[in-house]
Structure formats: C-alpha cells, structure tokens
Design a protein around this motif. Structure first.
Motif, PDB file in Angstrom:
ATOM      1  N   SER A   1      -2.717  -5.052   6.884  1.00 31.56           N
ATOM      2  CA  SER A   1      -1.754  -4.385   6.007  1.00 31.56           C
ATOM      3  C   SER A   1      -1.952  -2.878   6.069  1.00 31.56           C
ATOM      4  CB  SER A   1      -1.933  -4.861   4.559  1.00 31.56           C
ATOM      5  OG  SER A   1      -1.730  -6.254   4.466  1.00 31.56           O
ATOM      6  N   ARG A   2      -0.842  -2.155   6.126  1.00 33.00           N
ATOM      7  CA  ARG A   2      -0.866  -0.691   6.226  1.00 33.00           C
ATOM      8  C   ARG A   2       0.296  -0.144   5.431  1.00 33.00           C
ATOM      9  NH1 ARG A   2      -1.031  -0.552  11.228  1.00 33.00           N
ATOM     10  NH2 ARG A   2      -3.255  -0.097  11.486  1.00 33.00           N
ATOM     11  N   GLY A   3       0.100   1.014   4.821  1.00 35.03           N
ATOM     12  CA  GLY A   3       1.165   1.645   4.065  1.00 35.03           C
ATOM     13  C   GLY A   3       2.161   2.355   4.954  1.00 35.03           C
ATOM     14  N   GLN A   4       3.116   3.011   4.321  1.00 33.62           N
ATOM     15  CA  GLN A   4       4.154   3.721   5.063  1.00 33.62           C
ATOM     16  C   GLN A   4       3.727   5.121   5.459  1.00 33.62           C
ATOM     17  OE1 GLN A   4       7.222   2.370   6.109  1.00 33.62           O
ATOM     18  NE2 GLN A   4       5.975   0.593   5.565  1.00 33.62           N
TER      19      GLN A   4
ATOM     20  N   LEU B   1       0.875  -1.173   0.000  1.00 37.42           N
ATOM     21  CA  LEU B   1       0.000   0.000   0.000  1.00 37.42           C
ATOM     22  C   LEU B   1       0.907   1.216   0.000  1.00 37.42           C
ATOM     23  CD1 LEU B   1      -2.522  -1.211   2.726  1.00 37.42           C
ATOM     24  CD2 LEU B   1      -3.006  -0.939   0.292  1.00 37.42           C
ATOM     25  N   VAL B   2       0.784   2.052  -1.019  1.00 38.15           N
ATOM     26  CA  VAL B   2       1.681   3.188  -1.178  1.00 38.15           C
ATOM     27  C   VAL B   2       0.863   4.475  -1.238  1.00 38.15           C
ATOM     28  CG1 VAL B   2       3.475   4.252  -2.570  1.00 38.15           C
ATOM     29  CG2 VAL B   2       3.332   1.754  -2.413  1.00 38.15           C
ATOM     30  N   GLU B   3       1.013   5.274  -0.179  1.00 42.06           N
ATOM     31  CA  GLU B   3       0.292   6.538  -0.104  1.00 42.06           C
ATOM     32  C   GLU B   3       1.073   7.656  -0.772  1.00 42.06           C
ATOM     33  OE1 GLU B   3      -0.344   4.457   3.983  1.00 42.06           O
ATOM     34  OE2 GLU B   3       1.278   4.773   2.540  1.00 42.06           O
ATOM     35  N   SER B   4       0.356   8.646  -1.258  1.00 46.39           N
ATOM     36  CA  SER B   4       0.974   9.842  -1.824  1.00 46.39           C
ATOM     37  C   SER B   4      -0.030  10.989  -1.741  1.00 46.39           C
ATOM     38  CB  SER B   4       1.394   9.609  -3.278  1.00 46.39           C
ATOM     39  OG  SER B   4       0.265   9.349  -4.087  1.00 46.39           O
ATOM     40  N   GLY B   5       0.459  12.192  -2.040  1.00 45.24           N
ATOM     41  CA  GLY B   5      -0.428  13.341  -2.073  1.00 45.24           C
ATOM     42  C   GLY B   5      -0.333  14.273  -0.886  1.00 45.24           C
ATOM     43  N   GLY B   6       0.452  13.887   0.110  1.00 46.12           N
ATOM     44  CA  GLY B   6       0.616  14.755   1.261  1.00 46.12           C
ATOM     45  C   GLY B   6       1.437  15.987   0.916  1.00 46.12           C
ATOM     46  N   GLY B   7       1.515  16.899   1.874  1.00 44.11           N
ATOM     47  CA  GLY B   7       2.287  18.110   1.660  1.00 44.11           C
ATOM     48  C   GLY B   7       1.941  19.178   2.674  1.00 44.11           C
ATOM     49  N   LEU B   8       2.409  20.382   2.380  1.00 40.11           N
ATOM     50  CA  LEU B   8       2.162  21.536   3.238  1.00 40.11           C
ATOM     51  C   LEU B   8       1.001  22.336   2.659  1.00 40.11           C
ATOM     52  CD1 LEU B   8       2.965  23.517   5.515  1.00 40.11           C
ATOM     53  CD2 LEU B   8       4.567  24.548   3.879  1.00 40.11           C
TER      54      LEU B   8
ATOM     55  N   GLU C   1      -4.754  21.039  13.442  1.00 39.22           N
ATOM     56  CA  GLU C   1      -4.808  19.769  14.169  1.00 39.22           C
ATOM     57  C   GLU C   1      -4.927  18.547  13.266  1.00 39.22           C
ATOM     58  OE1 GLU C   1      -6.755  22.464  14.630  1.00 39.22           O
ATOM     59  OE2 GLU C   1      -8.811  21.900  15.163  1.00 39.22           O
ATOM     60  N   ASP C   2      -5.088  18.773  11.969  1.00 38.63           N
ATOM     61  CA  ASP C   2      -5.059  17.660  11.019  1.00 38.63           C
ATOM     62  C   ASP C   2      -3.639  17.278  10.630  1.00 38.63           C
ATOM     63  OD1 ASP C   2      -7.922  19.122   9.422  1.00 38.63           O
ATOM     64  OD2 ASP C   2      -7.895  17.359  10.742  1.00 38.63           O
ATOM     65  N   THR C   3      -2.668  18.056  11.069  1.00 40.49           N
ATOM     66  CA  THR C   3      -1.277  17.736  10.779  1.00 40.49           C
ATOM     67  C   THR C   3      -0.935  16.360  11.334  1.00 40.49           C
ATOM     68  OG1 THR C   3      -0.588  20.051  10.721  1.00 40.49           O
ATOM     69  CG2 THR C   3       1.106  18.406  11.212  1.00 40.49           C
ATOM     70  N   ALA C   4      -0.468  15.480  10.454  1.00 40.77           N
ATOM     71  CA  ALA C   4      -0.176  14.100  10.848  1.00 40.77           C
ATOM     72  C   ALA C   4       0.358  13.333   9.648  1.00 40.77           C
ATOM     73  CB  ALA C   4      -1.438  13.407  11.366  1.00 40.77           C
ATOM     74  N   VAL C   5       0.835  12.145   9.912  1.00 39.46           N
ATOM     75  CA  VAL C   5       1.087  11.174   8.848  1.00 39.46           C
ATOM     76  C   VAL C   5      -0.212  10.394   8.636  1.00 39.46           C
ATOM     77  CG1 VAL C   5       2.424   9.170   8.108  1.00 39.46           C
ATOM     78  CG2 VAL C   5       3.526  10.990   9.445  1.00 39.46           C
ATOM     79  N   TYR C   6      -0.626  10.272   7.393  1.00 41.84           N
ATOM     80  CA  TYR C   6      -1.875   9.593   7.058  1.00 41.84           C
ATOM     81  C   TYR C   6      -1.564   8.234   6.431  1.00 41.84           C
ATOM     82  CZ  TYR C   6      -4.580  13.678   8.221  1.00 41.84           C
ATOM     83  OH  TYR C   6      -5.180  14.712   8.912  1.00 41.84           O
ATOM     84  N   TYR C   7      -2.242   7.227   6.946  1.00 40.42           N
ATOM     85  CA  TYR C   7      -2.016   5.855   6.495  1.00 40.42           C
ATOM     86  C   TYR C   7      -3.291   5.286   5.891  1.00 40.42           C
ATOM     87  CZ  TYR C   7       1.930   6.084   9.762  1.00 40.42           C
ATOM     88  OH  TYR C   7       3.073   6.439  10.427  1.00 40.42           O
ATOM     89  N   CYS C   8      -3.131   4.551   4.809  1.00 42.43           N
ATOM     90  CA  CYS C   8      -4.220   3.706   4.348  1.00 42.43           C
ATOM     91  C   CYS C   8      -3.937   2.284   4.831  1.00 42.43           C
ATOM     92  CB  CYS C   8      -4.367   3.742   2.834  1.00 42.43           C
ATOM     93  SG  CYS C   8      -2.999   3.019   1.908  1.00 42.43           S
ATOM     94  N   ALA C   9      -5.004   1.540   5.006  1.00 45.05           N
ATOM     95  CA  ALA C   9      -4.858   0.182   5.514  1.00 45.05           C
ATOM     96  C   ALA C   9      -6.059  -0.646   5.094  1.00 45.05           C
ATOM     97  CB  ALA C   9      -4.739   0.190   7.041  1.00 45.05           C
ATOM     98  N   THR C  10      -5.864  -1.964   5.094  1.00 42.42           N
ATOM     99  CA  THR C  10      -7.017  -2.829   4.948  1.00 42.42           C
ATOM    100  C   THR C  10      -7.851  -2.718   6.220  1.00 42.42           C
ATOM    101  OG1 THR C  10      -5.672  -4.661   5.741  1.00 42.42           O
ATOM    102  CG2 THR C  10      -5.873  -4.409   3.362  1.00 42.42           C
ATOM    103  N   ALA C  11      -9.148  -2.907   6.096  1.00 40.37           N
ATOM    104  CA  ALA C  11     -10.033  -2.692   7.238  1.00 40.37           C
ATOM    105  C   ALA C  11      -9.720  -3.632   8.390  1.00 40.37           C
ATOM    106  CB  ALA C  11     -11.484  -2.847   6.804  1.00 40.37           C
ATOM    107  N   ASP C  12      -9.122  -4.781   8.094  1.00 41.63           N
ATOM    108  CA  ASP C  12      -8.725  -5.692   9.178  1.00 41.63           C
ATOM    109  C   ASP C  12      -7.394  -5.280   9.798  1.00 41.63           C
ATOM    110  OD1 ASP C  12      -7.678  -8.392   6.904  1.00 41.63           O
ATOM    111  OD2 ASP C  12      -6.876  -6.404   7.270  1.00 41.63           O
ATOM    112  N   ARG C  13      -6.826  -4.194   9.253  1.00 37.84           N
ATOM    113  CA  ARG C  13      -5.578  -3.636   9.767  1.00 37.84           C
ATOM    114  C   ARG C  13      -4.402  -4.599   9.674  1.00 37.84           C
ATOM    115  NH1 ARG C  13      -9.824  -1.279  12.224  1.00 37.84           N
ATOM    116  NH2 ARG C  13      -9.748   0.971  12.585  1.00 37.84           N
TER     117      ARG C  13
END
Length: 114
Positions: free
Chosen positions: A103-106, A4-11, A89-101
């Motif tokens: 598998s999770r991305g970086q 699972l590869v997340e992208s799109g984050g930023g400032l 307060e939304d500042t964070a690292v955002y992860y996607c994951a399977t609902a059973d948790r």
C-alpha cells in the motif's frame, strides 16, 4: 479499504525545512513497519527511510541520513518525515507506504528552489 494520505509538502528554499505527514486508515497501523519513498532518478522509487511498528528502530538512505528524521504516532495512526537542510535535488513527490510496499499513498510534492 487501506488509505494512506500524505500532506505537508510545498515550496521551500534550499536549506529550509518541511514536515510531511501520512495519515493511515483501513489497516492495523500500530503493527505495520512503514517507509518513505520518492522517485529515483531515471526509474523506480528511491527508498528513503524505514521505521519499525513501535518506532524503536529506524533506518535511512545515505542520501538523507543526518537531514531527515522518520517518526510515528501510533495513537494518531500517523507517520512523519521531518526534512531539514533541504537541497534542490530533494525536489520530488514523497510517498509513504507500508514496508511491504503493498500500500502506498498518492504522494505530496516537495519543491526546493530559491
């Protein structure tokens, strides 16, 4: 191998928007319920949103309801999180994951600051 590869984050400035993507491989994505999470204040992960395998059902945490929208494109094996009216307060690292948790991305970093 599940990936699972997340992208799109930023400032982004407060009130701004971002769209996160999560590309999945190594499992049958169209049949998997998926979630987005971020670290919770203090400890653990805060669940943000769930989407059913076919995209017909979604749920949101109160903290993001009305501002964030989860969606998916099963033809592209991709999960999305549209984030509007972002707050510091939304500042964070955002992860996607399977609902059973299982598998999770970086994760992808989102920083909301002026």
């Amino acid at each position: 191998e599940v990936q699972l590869v997340e992208s799109g984050g930023g400032l982004v400035q407060p009130g701004g928007s971002l769209r996160l993507s999560c590309v999945a491989s190594g499992f049958n994505f169209p049949f998997a319920d998926m979630i987005w999470e971020r670290p919770a204040p203090g400890n653990g992960l805060e669940w943000l949103s769930t989407i059913s395998s076919d995209g017909s059902s979604t749920n949101y945490a109160d903290s993001v309801k009305g501002r964030f929208t989860i969606s998916r494109d099963n033809a592209k094996n991709t999960l999305y999180l549209e984030m509007n009216n972002l707050k510091p307060e939304d500042t964070a690292v955002y992860y996607c994951a399977t609902a059973d948790r299982v598998s999770r991305g970086q994760g992808t970093q989102v920083t909301v600051s002026s």
